[in-house]
Design an enzyme around this catalytic site. Sequence first.
Site, PDB file in Angstrom:
ATOM      1  N   HIS A   1     -17.400  31.887 -35.639  1.00 16.13           N
ATOM      2  CA  HIS A   1     -17.388  30.437 -35.913  1.00 16.13           C
ATOM      3  C   HIS A   1     -18.261  30.089 -37.117  1.00 16.13           C
ATOM      4  CE1 HIS A   1     -16.662  29.681 -31.338  1.00 16.13           C
ATOM      5  NE2 HIS A   1     -15.509  29.657 -31.979  1.00 16.13           N
TER       6      HIS A   1
ATOM      7  N   MET B   1     -11.616  21.218 -20.343  1.00 15.79           N
ATOM      8  CA  MET B   1     -12.800  20.431 -20.004  1.00 15.79           C
ATOM      9  C   MET B   1     -12.449  19.033 -19.507  1.00 15.79           C
ATOM     10  SD  MET B   1     -15.966  20.482 -19.573  1.00 15.79           S
ATOM     11  CE  MET B   1     -16.774  21.892 -20.302  1.00 15.79           C
TER      12      MET B   1
ATOM     13  N   ARG C   1     -14.150  33.022 -21.296  1.00 14.39           N
ATOM     14  CA  ARG C   1     -15.085  34.128 -21.514  1.00 14.39           C
ATOM     15  C   ARG C   1     -16.397  33.835 -20.794  1.00 14.39           C
ATOM     16  NH1 ARG C   1     -14.387  33.393 -27.504  1.00 14.39           N
ATOM     17  NH2 ARG C   1     -12.384  34.309 -27.994  1.00 14.39           N
TER      18      ARG C   1
ATOM     19  N   ASN D   1     -16.252  15.625 -27.989  1.00 14.43           N
ATOM     20  CA  ASN D   1     -15.657  14.666 -27.043  1.00 14.43           C
ATOM     21  C   ASN D   1     -16.271  14.618 -25.651  1.00 14.43           C
ATOM     22  OD1 ASN D   1     -13.330  13.780 -28.733  1.00 14.43           O
ATOM     23  ND2 ASN D   1     -12.846  15.961 -28.636  1.00 14.43           N
TER      24      ASN D   1
HETATM   25  P1  ADP Z   1     -10.298  25.846 -29.739  1.00 11.97           P
HETATM   26  O1  ADP Z   1     -11.476  26.739 -29.566  1.00 11.97           O
HETATM   27  O2  ADP Z   1      -9.072  26.358 -29.070  1.00 11.97           O
HETATM   28  O3  ADP Z   1     -10.088  25.375 -31.172  1.00 11.97           O
HETATM   29  P2  ADP Z   1     -11.027  23.085 -29.279  1.00 11.97           P
HETATM   30  O4  ADP Z   1     -12.151  23.010 -30.251  1.00 11.97           O
HETATM   31  O5  ADP Z   1      -9.773  22.331 -29.583  1.00 11.97           O
HETATM   32  O6  ADP Z   1     -10.672  24.565 -28.885  1.00 11.97           O
HETATM   33  O7  ADP Z   1     -11.601  22.577 -27.870  1.00 11.97           O
HETATM   34  C1  ADP Z   1     -10.816  22.607 -26.721  1.00 11.97           C
HETATM   35  C2  ADP Z   1     -11.643  22.045 -25.569  1.00 11.97           C
HETATM   36  O8  ADP Z   1     -12.040  20.710 -25.879  1.00 11.97           O
HETATM   37  C3  ADP Z   1     -10.874  21.988 -24.253  1.00 11.97           C
HETATM   38  O9  ADP Z   1     -11.691  22.440 -23.193  1.00 11.97           O
HETATM   39  C4  ADP Z   1     -10.618  20.501 -24.116  1.00 11.97           C
HETATM   40  O10 ADP Z   1     -10.511  20.127 -22.760  1.00 11.97           O
HETATM   41  C5  ADP Z   1     -11.856  19.920 -24.725  1.00 11.97           C
HETATM   42  N1  ADP Z   1     -11.668  18.498 -25.033  1.00 11.97           N
HETATM   43  C6  ADP Z   1     -10.827  17.948 -25.930  1.00 11.97           C
HETATM   44  N2  ADP Z   1     -10.876  16.585 -25.841  1.00 11.97           N
HETATM   45  C7  ADP Z   1     -11.770  16.282 -24.878  1.00 11.97           C
HETATM   46  C8  ADP Z   1     -12.265  15.075 -24.291  1.00 11.97           C
HETATM   47  N3  ADP Z   1     -11.843  13.891 -24.710  1.00 11.97           N
HETATM   48  N4  ADP Z   1     -13.197  15.175 -23.309  1.00 11.97           N
HETATM   49  C9  ADP Z   1     -13.626  16.376 -22.873  1.00 11.97           C
HETATM   50  N5  ADP Z   1     -13.190  17.539 -23.369  1.00 11.97           N
HETATM   51  C10 ADP Z   1     -12.284  17.505 -24.352  1.00 11.97           C
END
Ligand code: ADP
Length: 401
Positions: free
Chosen positions: A182, A285, A243, A336
């Site tokens: 990351h 989440m 993980r 979020n």
């Molecule tokens: P990735 O690592 O696949 O790019 P993201 O950065 O898109 O993942 O994050 C995905 C996570 O963010 C999921 O667990 C999703 O539930 C959480 N998420 C997205 N929007 C919200 C929200 N409004 N409230 C809580 N969790 C959120």
Amino acid sequence: MKVLVLNSGSSSLKYQLFDCGDWRALASGLIARIGEPNGELRQTWLNANGATQTRQDTLPISSHEVGIDHIISGLRASGALADVAELVAIGHRVVHGGPNFSQPMIVDDAVAAEITSVIPLAPLHNPGHLAGIAVARQLFPSVPSVAVFDTAFHQTMPPTAYRYALPEFLYTEHRIRRYGFHGTSHHYVAKRAAIMLGKPLAQCNLITLHLGNGASACAIRHGRCVDTSMGLTPLEGLVMGTRCGDIDPAVAIYALKNLGLDAEGIDQLLNRQSGLLGICGVNDMREIDRLAAAGDERAELALGMTAHRLKKYLGAYSAELGTVDAIVFTGGIGENAVGIRQRACADLERLGIAIDTALNAARESNGERRIHSATSTVQVLVIPTNEELEIAQQAFATVTA
Ligand code: ADP
């Protein structure tokens, strides 16, 4: 001048096209299920009036070469790219750069060979990246392909942070050490945080938390990474979607001896069946928030464990850095999940960290914002990440340097 950013997986291609003048995203899309009969092609672009248009097709896409051909044809048809000659670079996301890449690299045969040599460290990612890079170099020999590594930003870690307390030959002969991932996201939000703090990045001490399905923490002293939670692979560190993050490695030995699992089975167990999914059966989440609010004890435990692990890293990195200017939350969860931010930062006043409950919960702004209270000596920031933009800008800087 434009930069195309490609994130090439083993059976997928994600892309975004940027204008190098104002860094607007002109088009984006993805190709999924390469090699399967029901391949998917999705494209979004800005039309002449600045409105967003999308197009989706299902068709067999036999190879990365055919996929990239579709991407370029789609970009041409939409007007986002009149000619490939407009491309000043193609920026490729590469998950693992191994021990020798601390900067983006224009890919030549030697760089491609080095990325190939670290396939054993990233068997699920690097082969897909290499497939995309090879096709881009072959189809567009006059456009430099620039590899931007997830590991590069972490190359400034000192050996005290990146070495494991293992016999030396594992490091010298097998390159087993902490690399971190990351990095593109940590670097991007660190730069944005410096702007919010009103001082050069080189004067900022930060703890950045990238919390998505994968999650990692990074300790940044004077703008440079000095520690990060992911290790040889993205498995180490925080509690993630599937993980486990930090565990006693003896768990793997136990599983090997007592559960009848082989290496592949243990890999699946720790990388795909653990984390939030393992604790409460769900790895989204938002769903976990809903379940916990409805009284589900396993979901509540998952939230508690996630926050507990984050708190440990906040404490450890505060100790490592001495002074901290800001903590940055990013990624889908970091940006979020109000509750996770609240729990992770609760009762940390002794470390100078205090969140303002109302600012943290305010949902009207999705942009960069401050969520700490007036008494907090450490700023707490929410900064949406933009890895594609960071890759585009690094690729541009590399070819124009
Ligand atoms: P990735 O690592 O696949 O790019 P993201 O950065 O898109 O993942 O994050 C995905 C996570 O963010 C999921 O667990 C999703 O539930 C959480 N998420 C997205 N929007 C919200 C929200 N409004 N409230 C809580 N969790 C959120």
